[in-house]
Design an enzyme around this catalytic site. Structure first.
Site, PDB file in Angstrom:
ATOM      1  N   CYS A 275       0.836  -1.219   0.000  1.00  0.00           N
ATOM      2  CA  CYS A 275       0.000   0.000   0.000  1.00  0.00           C
ATOM      3  C   CYS A 275       0.866   1.262   0.000  1.00  0.00           C
ATOM      4  O   CYS A 275       0.882   2.037  -0.935  1.00  0.00           O
ATOM      5  CB  CYS A 275      -0.886   0.030   1.247  1.00  0.00           C
ATOM      6  SG  CYS A 275      -1.937  -1.365   1.433  1.00  0.00           S
TER       7      CYS A 275
HETATM    8  N1  SAJ Z   1       7.012   2.056   8.490  1.00  0.00           N
HETATM    9  C1  SAJ Z   1       8.057   2.829   8.950  1.00  0.00           C
HETATM   10  N2  SAJ Z   1       7.835   3.718   9.954  1.00  0.00           N
HETATM   11  C2  SAJ Z   1       6.595   3.868  10.512  1.00  0.00           C
HETATM   12  C3  SAJ Z   1       5.543   3.081  10.021  1.00  0.00           C
HETATM   13  C4  SAJ Z   1       5.762   2.175   9.022  1.00  0.00           C
HETATM   14  O1  SAJ Z   1       9.190   2.717   8.466  1.00  0.00           O
HETATM   15  O2  SAJ Z   1       6.451   4.680  11.426  1.00  0.00           O
HETATM   16  C5  SAJ Z   1       7.242   1.123   7.384  1.00  0.00           C
HETATM   17  C6  SAJ Z   1       6.930  -0.305   7.760  1.00  0.00           C
HETATM   18  O3  SAJ Z   1       8.054  -0.928   8.322  1.00  0.00           O
HETATM   19  C7  SAJ Z   1       6.557  -0.903   6.406  1.00  0.00           C
HETATM   20  C8  SAJ Z   1       5.922   0.262   5.669  1.00  0.00           C
HETATM   21  O4  SAJ Z   1       6.344   1.444   6.350  1.00  0.00           O
HETATM   22  O5  SAJ Z   1       7.718  -1.313   5.719  1.00  0.00           O
HETATM   23  C9  SAJ Z   1       4.394   0.196   5.668  1.00  0.00           C
HETATM   24  O6  SAJ Z   1       4.015  -0.037   6.987  1.00  0.00           O
HETATM   25  P1  SAJ Z   1       2.492   0.217   7.503  1.00  0.00           P
HETATM   26  O7  SAJ Z   1       2.531   0.172   9.000  1.00  0.00           O
HETATM   27  O8  SAJ Z   1       1.936   1.422   6.868  1.00  0.00           O
HETATM   28  O9  SAJ Z   1       1.740  -1.097   7.069  1.00  0.00           O
HETATM   29  P2  SAJ Z   1       0.935  -1.476   5.781  1.00  0.00           P
HETATM   30  O10 SAJ Z   1       1.714  -1.373   4.538  1.00  0.00           O
HETATM   31  O11 SAJ Z   1       0.335  -2.785   6.117  1.00  0.00           O
HETATM   32  O12 SAJ Z   1      -0.181  -0.324   5.684  1.00  0.00           O
HETATM   33  C10 SAJ Z   1      -1.489  -0.656   6.020  1.00  0.00           C
HETATM   34  C11 SAJ Z   1      -2.335   0.406   5.369  1.00  0.00           C
HETATM   35  N3  SAJ Z   1      -3.704  -0.005   5.479  1.00  0.00           N
HETATM   36  C12 SAJ Z   1      -4.503   0.175   4.400  1.00  0.00           C
HETATM   37  O13 SAJ Z   1      -4.119   0.668   3.358  1.00  0.00           O
HETATM   38  C13 SAJ Z   1      -5.892  -0.286   4.548  1.00  0.00           C
HETATM   39  C14 SAJ Z   1      -2.162   1.737   6.081  1.00  0.00           C
HETATM   40  O14 SAJ Z   1      -3.151   2.678   5.609  1.00  0.00           O
HETATM   41  C15 SAJ Z   1      -2.343   1.584   7.563  1.00  0.00           C
HETATM   42  O15 SAJ Z   1      -2.150   2.862   8.193  1.00  0.00           O
HETATM   43  C16 SAJ Z   1      -1.303   0.601   8.064  1.00  0.00           C
HETATM   44  O16 SAJ Z   1      -1.601  -0.661   7.446  1.00  0.00           O
HETATM   45  C17 SAJ Z   1      -1.382   0.448   9.569  1.00  0.00           C
HETATM   46  O17 SAJ Z   1      -1.682   1.461  10.246  1.00  0.00           O
HETATM   47  O18 SAJ Z   1      -1.072  -0.649  10.032  1.00  0.00           O
END
Ligand code: SAJ
Length: 442
Positions: A275
């Site tokens: 995403c």
């Molecule tokens: N990440 C960082 N720093 C952060 C947060 C995330 O480096 O502070 C990295 C993670 O390690 C990963 C990437 O970003 O590699 C994405 O992480 P994510 O926590 O955003 O997880 P996703 O990709 O599963 O995003 C989903 C998304 N959900 C939907 O699209 C419905 C996102 O909108 C959500 O906010 C996220 O999950 C969530 O909050 O868990």
């Protein structure tokens, strides 16, 4: 067909047992099937993979958030999966949940939407609702899907209802699921929106209608661009603090004591997943056609994409302190999934980190209990055992993914050098301050 057909549609969609076809049975589509089946709807899953359909019909779920027991309950309500798009003709509503990846050029690839749209349009009939859930650029629903229906003589807003509703499935989230995550819907016409509100009212406690599909498409992009840009900001702060000799984790922890006006994000080795690194590029691509640059997206992407390289630079510094070149150094990458406590490798920064290490002729292994094997440029790797004997063999350990299952006291005690891209060893370092010198955080 008169518009009265559509005026009966909301009632049908609220009735005891409407028929709903869900196209695409992945981490978005399958939970939707289960939730809709639980609501009493007759749910037919449609996918292009016959093996997957057979597996689901045999009661075996391939989606972490859906247990076989939940799937069995859905099947008890009549859920079945198949590959024949002719089932669309039986549906009161069709929901399209297919992948929207990026091409290598970082341009959108909506080929799955086009294929699904064509299959649906070929069997669509008056009196149905069609919803697109796949994340895409603003305008896709009305510029790509609507013409497919109109070409079949189905006038949108009169014969068929058409809407967009962004998926908000967060795999592994213990608190939020389909039922308690508000659902945004945007119909081409008010009658389309009314039908979409009726459909999602079955499985979502809160449905939030907006004025158009493009608005709903853009809502999703704002949500995930917000996240990508803020991660980019905090990654830049990691680079800034590195220049200033400050601990970015201490800075963030202190900033997070502010109870308003601040939201903590964490630096990391880069941006993974299906995403966050992808969705904002759908917006940027659309804006280029308007000769407009989404500068925050481009800048955040530049910073986030640099983080794997930054991890290698820190590692090279650490090895240099030991008088060791990267070349021929033995390096263990600890955790390779794109984020903690899952097995998903899509766009995982670990792949970039390992590729960079290979290019520098380091001798790379990885350990990740969620990922038994992985392939990088045709070279296959298998997760190595994590023991005191194996850890001490490595010149450095690079923490890329901070799975909860890792024993960080053990890792700290058994490793010669650690580059910690997640600050995962913070508590262990506090418990064993005499070992803290072994660790460099990014
Ligand atoms: N990440 C960082 N720093 C952060 C947060 C995330 O480096 O502070 C990295 C993670 O390690 C990963 C990437 O970003 O590699 C994405 O992480 P994510 O926590 O955003 O997880 P996703 O990709 O599963 O995003 C989903 C998304 N959900 C939907 O699209 C419905 C996102 O909108 C959500 O906010 C996220 O999950 C969530 O909050 O868990």
């Amino acid at each position: 067909m008169s518009s009265s057909e559509l005026s009966h549609l909301p009632a049908r969609l609220r009735s005891a047992r409407p028929t709903v076809v869900v196209v695409g049975l992945g981490y978005v589509g399958l939970p939707l099937c289960v939730e809709l089946a639980e609501s009493g709807a007759r749910v037919l899953g449609l996918d292009v993979h016959p093996g997957l359909c057979a597996q689901l019909n045999a009661g075996r779920s391939h989606v972490g958030d859906i247990s076989d027991a939940q799937l069995a309950r859905a099947r008890g309500h009549g859920f079945e999966a198949g590959i024949d798009p002719a089932v669309v003709a039986e549906a009161d509503a069709v929901i399209i949940c297919v992948p929207t990846p990026l091409r290598r050029t970082k341009d959108p690839d909506i080929s799955y939407i086009v294929a699904a749209g064509q299959a649906v349009a070929a069997h669509a009939r008056p009196g149905q609702l069609v919803v697109l859930e796949s994340t895409t650029y603003p305008g896709t629903t009305e510029e790509v899907l609507a013409p497919m229906l109109e070409e079949r003589g189905l006038r949108v807003g009169v014969d068929v209802a058409l809407a967009f509703s962004p998926e908000r499935v967060d795999p592994g989230n213990p608190k939020y699921g389909i039922r308690n995550t508000p659902k945004v819907v945007g119909g081409v016409t008010p009658a389309c929106s009314e039908a979409a509100v009726a459909l999602y009212g079955r499985c979502c406690d809160t449905v939030h209608p907006v004025s158009t599909p493009a608005t709903a498409e853009t809502v999703k992009l704002l949500e995930n661009t917000f996240r990508m840009v803020n991660i980019g900001l905090v990654n830049e702060f990691a680079l800034i603090c590195d220049q200033l000799g400050l601990d970015v984790w201490e800075v963030i922890e202190a900033a997070a004591t502010k109870p308003f006006g601040f939201m903590p994000f964490k630096p990391g080795p880069g941006l993974g997943g299906h995403c966050i690194p992808i969705d904002p590029h759908y917006l940027a691509w659309k804006l280029r056609a308007h000769n407009f640059t989404a500068r925050f997206v481009e800048l955040a992407d530049a910073i986030n994409s640099k983080m794997p390289e930054h991890v290698i630079e820190v590692l090279a510094d650490v090895l240099n302190d030991d008088g060791r070149p990267l070349k021929n150094s033995r390096v263990l990458v600890l955790g390779v999934a794109y984020k903690a406590d899952i097995s998903d490798m899509r766009e995982s920064p670990a792949l970039e980190v390992m590729t960079h290490l290979q290019k520098k002729h380091a001798r790379v292994d990885y350990h990740d209990p969620y990922v038994p094997t992985l392939t990088i440029e045709e070279q296959r790797f298998a997760s190595v055992e994590l023991t005191a004997e194996t850890l001490v063999e490595y010149d450095a350990v690079v923490v890329v993914t901070d799975h909860k299952c890792f024993d960080w006291d053990f890792v700290l005690a058994s490793s010669r050098r650690i580059v910690d891209a997640r600050n995962a060893t913070r508590a262990a370092r506090t418990r064993a301050p005499e070992l803290a010198h072994r660790v460099r955080t990014i």
